[in-house]
Design an enzyme around this catalytic site. Structure first.
Site, PDB file in Angstrom:
ATOM      1  N   ASP A 276       0.802  -1.227   0.000  1.00  0.00           N
ATOM      2  CA  ASP A 276       0.000   0.000   0.000  1.00  0.00           C
ATOM      3  C   ASP A 276       0.835   1.277   0.000  1.00  0.00           C
ATOM      4  O   ASP A 276       0.280   2.373   0.003  1.00  0.00           O
ATOM      5  CB  ASP A 276      -0.947  -0.006   1.212  1.00  0.00           C
ATOM      6  CG  ASP A 276      -0.200  -0.173   2.533  1.00  0.00           C
ATOM      7  OD1 ASP A 276       0.935  -0.674   2.520  1.00  0.00           O
ATOM      8  OD2 ASP A 276      -0.772   0.188   3.579  1.00  0.00           O
TER       9      ASP A 276
ATOM     10  N   GLU B 298      10.488  -3.946  12.334  1.00  0.00           N
ATOM     11  CA  GLU B 298      11.698  -3.407  11.676  1.00  0.00           C
ATOM     12  C   GLU B 298      12.897  -3.500  12.626  1.00  0.00           C
ATOM     13  O   GLU B 298      13.978  -3.969  12.251  1.00  0.00           O
ATOM     14  CB  GLU B 298      11.494  -1.940  11.288  1.00  0.00           C
ATOM     15  CG  GLU B 298      10.345  -1.681  10.326  1.00  0.00           C
ATOM     16  CD  GLU B 298       9.004  -1.440  11.004  1.00  0.00           C
ATOM     17  OE1 GLU B 298       8.869  -1.734  12.225  1.00  0.00           O
ATOM     18  OE2 GLU B 298       8.079  -0.964  10.335  1.00  0.00           O
TER      19      GLU B 298
HETATM   20  C1  UGA Z   1       3.093  -0.817   9.391  1.00  0.00           C
HETATM   21  C2  UGA Z   1       4.391  -1.501   8.949  1.00  0.00           C
HETATM   22  O1  UGA Z   1       4.731  -1.062   7.634  1.00  0.00           O
HETATM   23  C3  UGA Z   1       4.214  -2.991   8.956  1.00  0.00           C
HETATM   24  O2  UGA Z   1       5.357  -3.591   8.506  1.00  0.00           O
HETATM   25  C4  UGA Z   1       3.892  -3.403  10.321  1.00  0.00           C
HETATM   26  O3  UGA Z   1       3.646  -4.777  10.330  1.00  0.00           O
HETATM   27  C5  UGA Z   1       2.669  -2.666  10.815  1.00  0.00           C
HETATM   28  O4  UGA Z   1       2.812  -1.256  10.647  1.00  0.00           O
HETATM   29  C6  UGA Z   1       2.496  -2.931  12.266  1.00  0.00           C
HETATM   30  O5  UGA Z   1       3.336  -2.441  13.006  1.00  0.00           O
HETATM   31  O6  UGA Z   1       1.544  -3.623  12.643  1.00  0.00           O
HETATM   32  P1  UGA Z   1       0.697  -0.612   8.293  1.00  0.00           P
HETATM   33  O7  UGA Z   1       0.665   0.281   7.129  1.00  0.00           O
HETATM   34  O8  UGA Z   1       0.237  -0.063   9.584  1.00  0.00           O
HETATM   35  O9  UGA Z   1       2.137  -1.218   8.471  1.00  0.00           O
HETATM   36  O10 UGA Z   1      -0.018  -1.984   8.032  1.00  0.00           O
HETATM   37  P2  UGA Z   1      -0.603  -2.589   6.717  1.00  0.00           P
HETATM   38  O11 UGA Z   1      -0.283  -1.774   5.541  1.00  0.00           O
HETATM   39  O12 UGA Z   1      -2.005  -2.926   6.966  1.00  0.00           O
HETATM   40  O13 UGA Z   1       0.201  -3.970   6.616  1.00  0.00           O
HETATM   41  C7  UGA Z   1       1.561  -4.055   6.271  1.00  0.00           C
HETATM   42  C8  UGA Z   1       1.742  -5.115   5.182  1.00  0.00           C
HETATM   43  O14 UGA Z   1       1.300  -6.371   5.670  1.00  0.00           O
HETATM   44  C9  UGA Z   1       0.964  -4.814   3.935  1.00  0.00           C
HETATM   45  O15 UGA Z   1       1.741  -5.125   2.806  1.00  0.00           O
HETATM   46  C10 UGA Z   1      -0.235  -5.708   4.036  1.00  0.00           C
HETATM   47  O16 UGA Z   1      -0.701  -6.132   2.794  1.00  0.00           O
HETATM   48  C11 UGA Z   1       0.267  -6.879   4.853  1.00  0.00           C
HETATM   49  N1  UGA Z   1      -0.765  -7.471   5.735  1.00  0.00           N
HETATM   50  C12 UGA Z   1      -1.570  -6.694   6.490  1.00  0.00           C
HETATM   51  C13 UGA Z   1      -0.896  -8.835   5.795  1.00  0.00           C
HETATM   52  O17 UGA Z   1      -0.196  -9.558   5.081  1.00  0.00           O
HETATM   53  N2  UGA Z   1      -1.856  -9.380   6.606  1.00  0.00           N
HETATM   54  C14 UGA Z   1      -2.688  -8.616   7.365  1.00  0.00           C
HETATM   55  O18 UGA Z   1      -3.539  -9.178   8.073  1.00  0.00           O
HETATM   56  C15 UGA Z   1      -2.529  -7.247   7.305  1.00  0.00           C
HETATM   57 MN    MN Z   2       0.466   0.084   5.206  1.00  0.00          MN
END
Ligand code: UGA
Ligand code: MN
Length: 485
Positions: free
Chosen positions: A341, A424
């Protein structure tokens, strides 16, 4: 029987002569003279024609053909049977030669036919109502389209997508000849569904239906073919982009946006890893359509994290699966975790290739702090600027660092912890030993922003389609393209 004598005299050489002579006169002597002279002229004519034909055939059989010419001619003759028929009408010697000599005769015959019967063939095409005739016209048009050979994969998707920068870097799309073969096969099979889809494609754009059919078929074939294995070149150093993804209404849109960004980058393998138990054909199809070399894998989040009411470690099992893949398949280059994203300026990819151990740079739009970045003082890394430090050694964003593959492989236990907020930090710590002065500072020594932590507004799942009301409409097709949680 007056005409009987003439008939006998002239013999069976030609029926037209017979008829003309049989009605020529009453005197027997003059008939004989006329008959003799006609016979003589006829013999001379036939002899001359035969000599000419033999010489012509000899000349044609000696002429060298390039493979492409042979292919082109074969294509013509197969799509228009009139060429073959005309060739034998024109030149009975072809038959004779075909019996007497061996290998290159077929080519010779066909070529002679094509050379002399273009008009006939064209007329047949205009008159013909079959798809075959339309097809040969459109293929000729496709073959002369300037961008066809260099970027047909993208052209077939976007219709007008300019690939000036990516042409040299993308894997070569099928050449025009491949497309034509495919089309011919399709014609034989005459799949109704494909025809309908192509019709829809043609209606929505300005391309001819035949072109649309060829392009649609290519897309389908591409989706079903085994993808070629990514073979990393050493120069420029290969990039391995690990992208976690998961099932939601925005998923295909996010992947499409990121994929076309990555398409501008050479020597790159995109590891798309879904938080799921099985792959989704819609995702696979989207990746195929984009055309960036990829591996699509699954790595579900462990059940205990899924169930929790607290923050979840999003994308962690996906990224660890990516690391495992790299340990098995990659030997050099650089690894980068690109969430599906976020937003990436392609120049960061060109910079990160040359990271020696770990590289870092600013990430825009992270909470109200506006940016997350290493702090550089007197040209040296001197701490971090982030909205939340949380006791982390490396308070950086996932989009703000990349790691050299050789360096990673020297740390066989490096991985990402299932610890929300500390993914990270935990991963970078697991790369120890790593001194601060071993961290490369990218993006103009961290004075520029080339990546952004963006978020797409969450959309509610699409409601179910009213199948009764919209039966036999395009909506039935579109409905299958929606990702519902
Ligand atoms: C941020 C960080 O970029 C993530 O690496 C971290 O895991 C997350 O915060 C956290 O600290 O929980 P954020 O933008 O808040 O990420 O989260 P998302 O964009 O929803 O998810 C990060 C990535 O993991 C995305 O590529 C998404 O597709 C993937 N994701 C998300 C999954 O594979 N499974 C899920 O249930 C949710
Ligand atoms: Mn994100």
């Amino acid at each position: 029987m007056k005409g009987g004598g003439a008939y006998i005299n002239i013999g069976s050489s030609s029926s037209s002569i017979n008829s003309s002579v049989s009605g020529s006169g009453s005197a027997n002597g003059s008939k004989m003279t006329l008959g003799k002279s006609v016979k003589m002229y006829l013999t001379i004519f036939i002899a001359t024609t035969c000599i000419y034909m033999v010489l012509y055939q000899y000349h044609m059989s000696r002429e060298p053909f390039s493979p492409s010419e042979i292919g082109k001619h074969q294509e013509k003759s197969s799509s228009s049977s009139s060429s073959y028929i005309a060739s034998y009408l024109w030149s009975p010697m072809s038959l004779l030669m075909a019996n007497n000599s061996t290998s290159n005769n077929a080519t010779t015959t066909t070529t002679a036919a094509t050379a002399t019967t273009t008009t006939v063939s064209k007329v047949a095409q205009v008159q013909g109502s079959s798809f075959g005739s339309i097809q040969s016209v459109s293929l000729a048009a496709a073959a002369t389209r300037p961008t066809q050979t260099s970027s047909s994969a993208s052209a077939s998707v976007g219709g007008g997508h300019k690939t000036a920068t990516s042409t040299s870097t993308t894997p070569p799309p099928p050449p025009a000849t491949v497309t034509s073969t495919t089309t011919t096969t399709r014609t034989t099979k005459a799949k109704k569904a494909t025809a309908n889809a192509a019709k829809a494609l043609a209606t929505s754009t300005s391309m001819s239906q035949a072109q649309a059919q060829a392009q649609y078929q290519y897309q389908l074939d591409a989706a079903h073919k085994t993808r070629p294995t990514f073979v990393a070149a050493s120069e420029p150093p290969p990039l391995y982009i690990i992208t976690p993804t998961y099932r939601r209404p925005e998923q295909l849109a996010e992947l499409t946006r990121l994929g076309y960004t990555l398409k501008h980058v050479a020597n790159l393998l995109w590891l798309v890893i879904e938080d799921a138990n099985k792959t989704n054909p819609l995702v696979a199809h989207t990746l195929d359509r984009i055309g960036v070399p990829y591996e699509y894998m699954v790595a579900p989040m462990p059940e205990k994290y899924k169930q929790t009411k607290k923050a979840k470690p999003r994308g962690v099992s996906n990224r660890n699966r990516g690391l495992e893949y790299l340990r098995q398949h990659a030997t050099e280059g650089v690894l980068y975790f690109a969430d599906d994203d976020n937003t990436y300026d392609i120049s960061i990819f060109e910079q990160m290739r040359y990271i020696s151990k770990v590289g870092m740079w600013p990430v825009g739009l992270v909470t109200k702090t506006g940016v997350s970045s290493p702090i550089i003082r007197n040209g040296k890394l001197d701490g971090y600027y982030d909205g939340w430090i949380g006791g982390r050694k490396y308070p950086v964003d996932m989009a703000g660092f990349a790691v050299n593959i050789k360096f990673l492989r020297q740390r066989p236990h490096a991985q990402m912890p299932f610890k929300p907020g500390y993914e990270e930090d935990g991963f970078l710590r697991s790369l120890a030993p790593l001194a601060n002065d071993e961290i490369d500072l990218l993006a103009d020594e961290c004075r520029d922003i080339l990546t952004w932590h963006t978020q797409t507004k969450k959309n509610p799942p699409a409601q179910a389609l009213n199948k009764t009301r919209y039966s036999n409409t395009n909506l039935e097709h579109i409905d299958k393209l929606l990702v519902r949680p």
